[in-house]
Design an enzyme around this catalytic site. Structure first.
Site, PDB file in Angstrom:
ATOM      1  N   CYS A 176     -16.124  26.048  13.600  1.00 30.43           N
ATOM      2  CA  CYS A 176     -16.514  25.721  14.758  1.00 30.43           C
ATOM      3  C   CYS A 176     -17.366  26.973  15.705  1.00 30.43           C
ATOM      4  O   CYS A 176     -18.353  26.910  16.129  1.00 30.43           O
ATOM      5  CB  CYS A 176     -15.366  25.506  15.689  1.00 30.43           C
ATOM      6  N   HIS A 188     -10.678  26.592  19.126  1.00 30.07           N
ATOM      7  CA  HIS A 188     -11.763  25.479  18.703  1.00 30.07           C
ATOM      8  C   HIS A 188     -13.002  25.761  19.823  1.00 30.07           C
ATOM      9  O   HIS A 188     -12.671  25.774  21.201  1.00 30.07           O
ATOM     10  CB  HIS A 188     -11.132  24.299  18.391  1.00 30.07           C
ATOM     11  N   HIS A 211     -19.474  19.311  16.968  1.00 30.77           N
ATOM     12  CA  HIS A 211     -18.655  20.548  16.335  1.00 30.77           C
ATOM     13  C   HIS A 211     -18.332  20.491  15.002  1.00 30.77           C
ATOM     14  O   HIS A 211     -18.435  19.444  14.362  1.00 30.77           O
ATOM     15  CB  HIS A 211     -17.457  20.657  17.398  1.00 30.77           C
TER      16      HIS A 211
END
Length: 276
Positions: free
Chosen positions: A182, A229, A241
């Site tokens: 990510c 994240h 993402h």
């Protein structure tokens, strides 16, 4: 508190500018080397787990060579760790960078020849000469000139850059079309647009942009953070993402992602931030 991820020291050696700030057996100036592989893992210890990557042309400040590894710090983002020595070489000036997700290396200016490897997006190369629609690199390999941009040229929209990686497999610590995570996706996108960006999501959350007010609707280019994240907003309710649920770079409705991640134990959104 010293963050070992961005502190060039391992107890045995440390960068000379840290003298007086930390303890180490020796303080050294070190040597700048260059990644000579399509990608080289940065690991937390020799033969350890990948934490980040260098790509071809990236500079690495080597402080110690030991047991086949170099300990040092990435010049691009300050990330520290160990890189295999055989994947580093003498640094040279670059003239162009790879602006396609991936390009192939050819032994000549002919697309029908067998390829001899590949280079990934943002790799920096030295072009020796042009032959028609081909560029001959200092390494002797050829790549399509259409896949390159001059070294000082930058793109404008990180979301457009991130979209180039749609479908790329998820890879912890990865930074290339072969696989990325990510924060790697965010960093690659920002780097291509000439913006500084730290490597890990917690660093990005701490350093990038301003928090959105409660009455502000997320818009294209905003970043959404969870603990561990991060994703890029592409529209008011759309997130792009690299994530372990899809195991790839994927689009997902933002509200669905928020509900899914919290339901799976990933916790609530910790912040939404708007880059300056």
């Amino acid at each position: 508190m010293i963050d070992p991820r961005i502190t060039p020291a391992n107890g045995r050696v440390a960068a000379s500018f840290l003298q007086g700030e930390i303890e180490a057996k020796s303080f050294v100036e070190g040597e700048i080397k260059q990644c000579s592989a399509a990608a080289a893992d940065i690991v937390g210890k020799p033969n350890g787990r990948r934490t980040s990557q260098l790509i071809y042309g990236d500079l690495f400040h080597v402080l110690e060579e030991r047991a086949g590894y170099a300990f040092g710090q990435s010049v691009t983002d300050g990330y520290c760790g160990y890189v295999r020595l055989d994947l580093l070489d003498t640094a040279q000036d670059a003239t162009h960078w790879v602006a396609s997700p991936q390009t192939h290396l050819y032994p000549g200016a002919n697309m029908k020849l067998m390829t001899l490897g590949a280079l990934y997006f943002a790799s920096e190369v030295a072009v020796e000469s042009a032959e028609g629609t081909w560029s001959k690199l200092a390494s002797g390999m050829y790549v399509p000139s259409s896949h390159l941009l001059p070294i000082n040229t930058r793109l404008n929209d990180p979301v457009d850059v991130a979209d180039l990686f749609l479908g790329t497999p998820y890879l912890w610590g990865g930074s290339t079309r072969y696989g990325l995570d990510c924060s790697g996706l965010v960093q690659v996108a920002w780097r291509a647009c000439g913006r500084d960006c730290p490597r890990d999501s917690d660093m990005q959350e701490a350093e990038i942009g301003r928090p959105l007010n409660q009455d502000e609707t997320p818009k294209r280019g905003d970043l959404v953070f969870w603990k561990g994240h991060v994703g890029l907003v592409t529209a008011p309710n759309r997130l792009l993402h690299a994530n372990a649920f899809h195991m790839s770079v994927a689009y997902e409705p933002l509200d669905v992602a928020i509900e899914r991640i919290e339901g799976a134990g990933g916790g609530p959104v910790t912040s939404m931030k708007r880059p300056g």
